[in-house]
Design a protein around this motif. Structure first.
Motif, PDB file in Angstrom:
ATOM      1  N   GLN A 124       0.828  -1.206   0.000  1.00  0.00           N
ATOM      2  CA  GLN A 124       0.000   0.000   0.000  1.00  0.00           C
ATOM      3  C   GLN A 124       0.863   1.257   0.000  1.00  0.00           C
ATOM      4  N   LEU A 125       1.887   1.264   0.850  1.00  0.00           N
ATOM      5  CA  LEU A 125       2.762   2.424   0.955  1.00  0.00           C
ATOM      6  C   LEU A 125       3.545   2.652  -0.330  1.00  0.00           C
ATOM      7  N   GLU A 126       4.095   1.583  -0.870  1.00  0.00           N
ATOM      8  CA  GLU A 126       4.943   1.729  -2.062  1.00  0.00           C
ATOM      9  C   GLU A 126       4.108   2.085  -3.281  1.00  0.00           C
ATOM     10  N   ALA A 127       2.935   1.490  -3.400  1.00  0.00           N
ATOM     11  CA  ALA A 127       2.057   1.833  -4.527  1.00  0.00           C
ATOM     12  C   ALA A 127       1.589   3.278  -4.423  1.00  0.00           C
ATOM     13  N   ASP A 128       1.379   3.742  -3.198  1.00  0.00           N
ATOM     14  CA  ASP A 128       0.946   5.128  -2.997  1.00  0.00           C
ATOM     15  C   ASP A 128       1.980   6.106  -3.529  1.00  0.00           C
ATOM     16  N   ARG A 129       3.249   5.858  -3.206  1.00  0.00           N
ATOM     17  CA  ARG A 129       4.234   6.832  -3.685  1.00  0.00           C
ATOM     18  C   ARG A 129       4.611   6.610  -5.151  1.00  0.00           C
ATOM     19  N   TRP A 203       9.396   8.230 -15.506  1.00  0.00           N
ATOM     20  CA  TRP A 203       9.897   6.882 -15.255  1.00  0.00           C
ATOM     21  C   TRP A 203       9.194   6.096 -14.159  1.00  0.00           C
ATOM     22  N   TYR A 204       8.492   6.764 -13.253  1.00  0.00           N
ATOM     23  CA  TYR A 204       7.889   6.048 -12.129  1.00  0.00           C
ATOM     24  C   TYR A 204       6.490   5.557 -12.505  1.00  0.00           C
ATOM     25  N   ALA A 205       6.494   4.569 -13.371  1.00  0.00           N
ATOM     26  CA  ALA A 205       5.278   3.959 -13.880  1.00  0.00           C
ATOM     27  C   ALA A 205       5.353   2.455 -13.657  1.00  0.00           C
ATOM     28  N   PRO A 206       4.219   1.773 -13.494  1.00  0.00           N
ATOM     29  CA  PRO A 206       4.267   0.335 -13.240  1.00  0.00           C
ATOM     30  C   PRO A 206       4.900  -0.456 -14.371  1.00  0.00           C
ATOM     31  N   ASN A 207       4.729  -0.003 -15.600  1.00  0.00           N
ATOM     32  CA  ASN A 207       5.330  -0.698 -16.735  1.00  0.00           C
ATOM     33  C   ASN A 207       6.814  -0.418 -16.875  1.00  0.00           C
ATOM     34  N   ASN A 208       7.390   0.335 -15.934  1.00  0.00           N
ATOM     35  CA  ASN A 208       8.843   0.517 -15.871  1.00  0.00           C
ATOM     36  C   ASN A 208       9.393  -0.022 -14.550  1.00  0.00           C
ATOM     37  N   ALA A 209       8.608  -0.876 -13.883  1.00  0.00           N
ATOM     38  CA  ALA A 209       8.975  -1.336 -12.551  1.00  0.00           C
ATOM     39  C   ALA A 209       8.906  -2.857 -12.453  1.00  0.00           C
ATOM     40  N   THR A 210       9.741  -3.396 -11.565  1.00  0.00           N
ATOM     41  CA  THR A 210       9.739  -4.825 -11.241  1.00  0.00           C
ATOM     42  C   THR A 210       9.607  -4.966  -9.736  1.00  0.00           C
ATOM     43  N   LEU A 211       8.624  -5.741  -9.293  1.00  0.00           N
ATOM     44  CA  LEU A 211       8.449  -6.036  -7.874  1.00  0.00           C
ATOM     45  C   LEU A 211       9.104  -7.373  -7.574  1.00  0.00           C
ATOM     46  N   VAL A 212       9.973  -7.397  -6.569  1.00  0.00           N
ATOM     47  CA  VAL A 212      10.619  -8.626  -6.111  1.00  0.00           C
ATOM     48  C   VAL A 212      10.232  -8.842  -4.654  1.00  0.00           C
ATOM     49  N   VAL A 213       9.666 -10.002  -4.346  1.00  0.00           N
ATOM     50  CA  VAL A 213       9.295 -10.361  -2.984  1.00  0.00           C
ATOM     51  C   VAL A 213       9.932 -11.695  -2.656  1.00  0.00           C
ATOM     52  N   VAL A 214      10.700 -11.743  -1.572  1.00  0.00           N
ATOM     53  CA  VAL A 214      11.371 -12.970  -1.142  1.00  0.00           C
ATOM     54  C   VAL A 214      11.119 -13.161   0.342  1.00  0.00           C
ATOM     55  N   GLY A 215      10.670 -14.364   0.729  1.00  0.00           N
ATOM     56  CA  GLY A 215      10.511 -14.619   2.156  1.00  0.00           C
ATOM     57  C   GLY A 215       9.428 -15.616   2.475  1.00  0.00           C
ATOM     58  N   ASP A 216       8.940 -15.535   3.671  1.00  0.00           N
ATOM     59  CA  ASP A 216       7.965 -16.483   4.216  1.00  0.00           C
ATOM     60  C   ASP A 216       6.565 -16.118   3.729  1.00  0.00           C
ATOM     61  N   VAL A 217       6.313 -16.419   2.467  1.00  0.00           N
ATOM     62  CA  VAL A 217       5.056 -16.030   1.829  1.00  0.00           C
ATOM     63  C   VAL A 217       4.581 -17.139   0.903  1.00  0.00           C
ATOM     64  N   ALA A 226      -0.396  -7.945  -5.026  1.00  0.00           N
ATOM     65  CA  ALA A 226       0.213  -7.031  -5.996  1.00  0.00           C
ATOM     66  C   ALA A 226      -0.811  -6.565  -7.017  1.00  0.00           C
ATOM     67  N   ARG A 227      -1.670  -7.477  -7.442  1.00  0.00           N
ATOM     68  CA  ARG A 227      -2.701  -7.100  -8.412  1.00  0.00           C
ATOM     69  C   ARG A 227      -3.663  -6.084  -7.809  1.00  0.00           C
ATOM     70  N   ALA A 228      -3.974  -6.254  -6.520  1.00  0.00           N
ATOM     71  CA  ALA A 228      -4.917  -5.347  -5.867  1.00  0.00           C
ATOM     72  C   ALA A 228      -4.334  -3.960  -5.655  1.00  0.00           C
ATOM     73  N   HIS A 229      -3.033  -3.871  -5.332  1.00  0.00           N
ATOM     74  CA  HIS A 229      -2.449  -2.577  -4.972  1.00  0.00           C
ATOM     75  C   HIS A 229      -1.688  -1.916  -6.127  1.00  0.00           C
TER      76      HIS A 229
END
Length: 456
Positions: A124-129, A203-217, A226-229
């Motif tokens: 939520q925070l990262e998508a907001d900014r 440049w700060y557009a979703p089609n210029n970004a990659t989300l990486v999530v690593v961990g206990d998920v 990610a789709r929701a936010h």
């Protein structure tokens, strides 16, 4: 922010981290708005790393606003339409997490590491900014002063950093790698809020970004979050990337930096290939191994011969990244010991390359380099941040996390003959770029500048 002179090869480190057997392979998808999502499940600790990487770094900046990518990174913590300045950091800290960001020549990245139950809040925070950054003069102008102070502290008052900044400006005539990531002071002093806003809008557009999530998920749950936010943020048309090619080098280049310092230093560089095709670019792997033979472990040739045996240098090293969006350099550097000259250590550095070109390396030395590299990376397999960093780095360097086996195989395939071959071919003295630090007396009134506002 800036490249370390790594003791171990970048490609081998990357391959070993990604090839660690304790975690599952990543899952990848792309949202409808073009944002890439990569999730790696690793349930060994109740923690998760959340990173957003933007394919926008110093190499994408237009002339006249060098460092604006880094400046915008600072402003990303100064508030949105709904959050006040500093609120982002406070919310991460409130859930027991940590966060920061970094800018390079190739990309800008933002991360948080938190307990898994707070992952959605980080999104939520990262998508907001990403969508709602609010720039204000009362925040922007003081932050310009912070960046100026950061440049003074990290570069202007650091003779080694000044030397390598000048080396890059000499090695590249056209390619934007010639500019420092933090920017030239003359450009920083003339930043306007419109410059930062333009960079954000471009440049700060979703089609210029990659989300990486690593961990206990669970990867499916992460993708749905990610789709929701992030998935609700519209894609945008990105500016064209007109990155100028570097023209051929026509002869040796030399530059001298005069700055307050205790000892002189010399750095030598040659243009070298960048790895683009992991299954084919054999020279890049051989140069990686050569770098490690020279400076990859405690018994490597440069520290052993120049520092401990000959006592001609107090420090000596080699560096070759070989990956990235732009061109690569192979570097040798040394600081002469007291009563020894820059000329002596320079000749000693070149002699080590000539020795390998003439005599090659032994098979046991080749195997030792690989073994030492493996031993040096073993603990990274347990680092969530290390795994996320390497996945993001590969993706933003134009490679893929799927290249892990090819990267391992490339290092394994290197022969002693190939190492000797690249030592013969890539170190033409007529194509050398040389940078020398000439010490000036150090002022007794100059104190280290430390600002509590510096994030990095």
């Amino acid at each position: 922010m800036f490249h370390r002179l790594a003791a171990l090869t970048t490609l081998l480190a990357t391959a070993l981290v990604l090839g660690a057997p304790a975690a599952a392979n990543p899952f990848e998808t792309t949202l409808d708005n073009g944002m890439k999502i990569i999730v790696k499940e690793d349930r060994r600790a109740p923690s998760v790393v959340h990173m957003v990487w933007y394919k926008a770094g110093a190499m994408d900046e237009p002339d006249g606003v060098s460092g604006i990518a880094h400046m915008l990174e600072h402003m990303m913590f100064k508030g949105t339409e709904t959050l006040g300045p500093g609120e982002f950091n406070r919310r991460v800290s409130a859930v027991g997490g940590r966060d920061n960001a970094f800018t390079s020549r190739d990309y800008t990245a933002y991360f948080q590491q938190v307990p898994p139950e707070h992952l959605e809040q980080m999104m939520q925070l990262e998508a907001d900014r990403m969508a709602n950054l609010k720039l204000a003069e009362e925040q922007f102008l003081p932050e310009v002063e912070v960046v100026k102070e950061e440049r003074r502290l990290r570069t202007d008052d650091n003779p080694r950093a000044l030397l390598f900044e000048q080396l890059m400006a000499t090695a590249f005539l056209s390619h934007p790698y010639r500019r420092p990531v933090i920017g030239w002071m003359e450009d920083i002093e003339t930043y306007t809020m419109a410059d930062a806003q333009r960079w954000y809008d471009d440049w700060y557009a979703p089609n210029n970004a990659t989300l990486v999530v690593v961990g206990d998920v669970d990867h499916q749950a992460v993708i749905e979050l990610a789709r929701a936010h992030y998935g609700t943020i519209p894609s945008r048309v990105l500016p064209g990337r007109r990155i100028p090619a570097e023209p051929p080098q026509r002869g040796p280049r030399n530059t001298v930096v005069r700055a307050p310092a205790e000892l002189p230093m010399v750095a030598l560089a040659w243009h070298a290939p960048t790895l683009r095709a992991p299954t084919q670019d054999e020279d890049a792997y051989a140069l990686q191994v050569l770098s490690s033979v020279l400076d990859g472990f405690d018994g490597a040739r440069l520290p052993r011969h120049l520092v401990r045996e000959q006592e001609i240098a107090v420090a000596a090293g080699a560096s070759y990244g070989g990956t990235g969006r732009g061109p690569s350099l192979f570097l040798l550097m040394a600081t002469p010991a007291q009563e020894r000259s820059v000329t002596e250590v320079e000749q000693a550095l070149l002699a080590e390359i000539r020795r390998i070109a003439d005599e090659g390396i032994a098979e046991d030395e080749l195997r030792r380099v690989v073994t030492q590299a493996v031993a040096g990376q073993v603990y990274k397999r347990d680092s969530l941040m290390g795994q996320a960093m390497e996945i993001g780095f590969l993706e933003l360097a134009g490679l893929s996390w799927r290249d892990e086996e090819a990267l391992l195989d490339g290092i394994r395939r290197v022969t002693a003959d190939q190492v000797q071959d690249v030592a013969r071919r890539f170190f033409d003295p007529d194509m050398m770029i040389r940078a020398e630090l000439v010490p000036l007396p150090q002022s007794t009134t100059t104190a280290a500048r430390v600002s509590p506002l510096l994030r990095h």
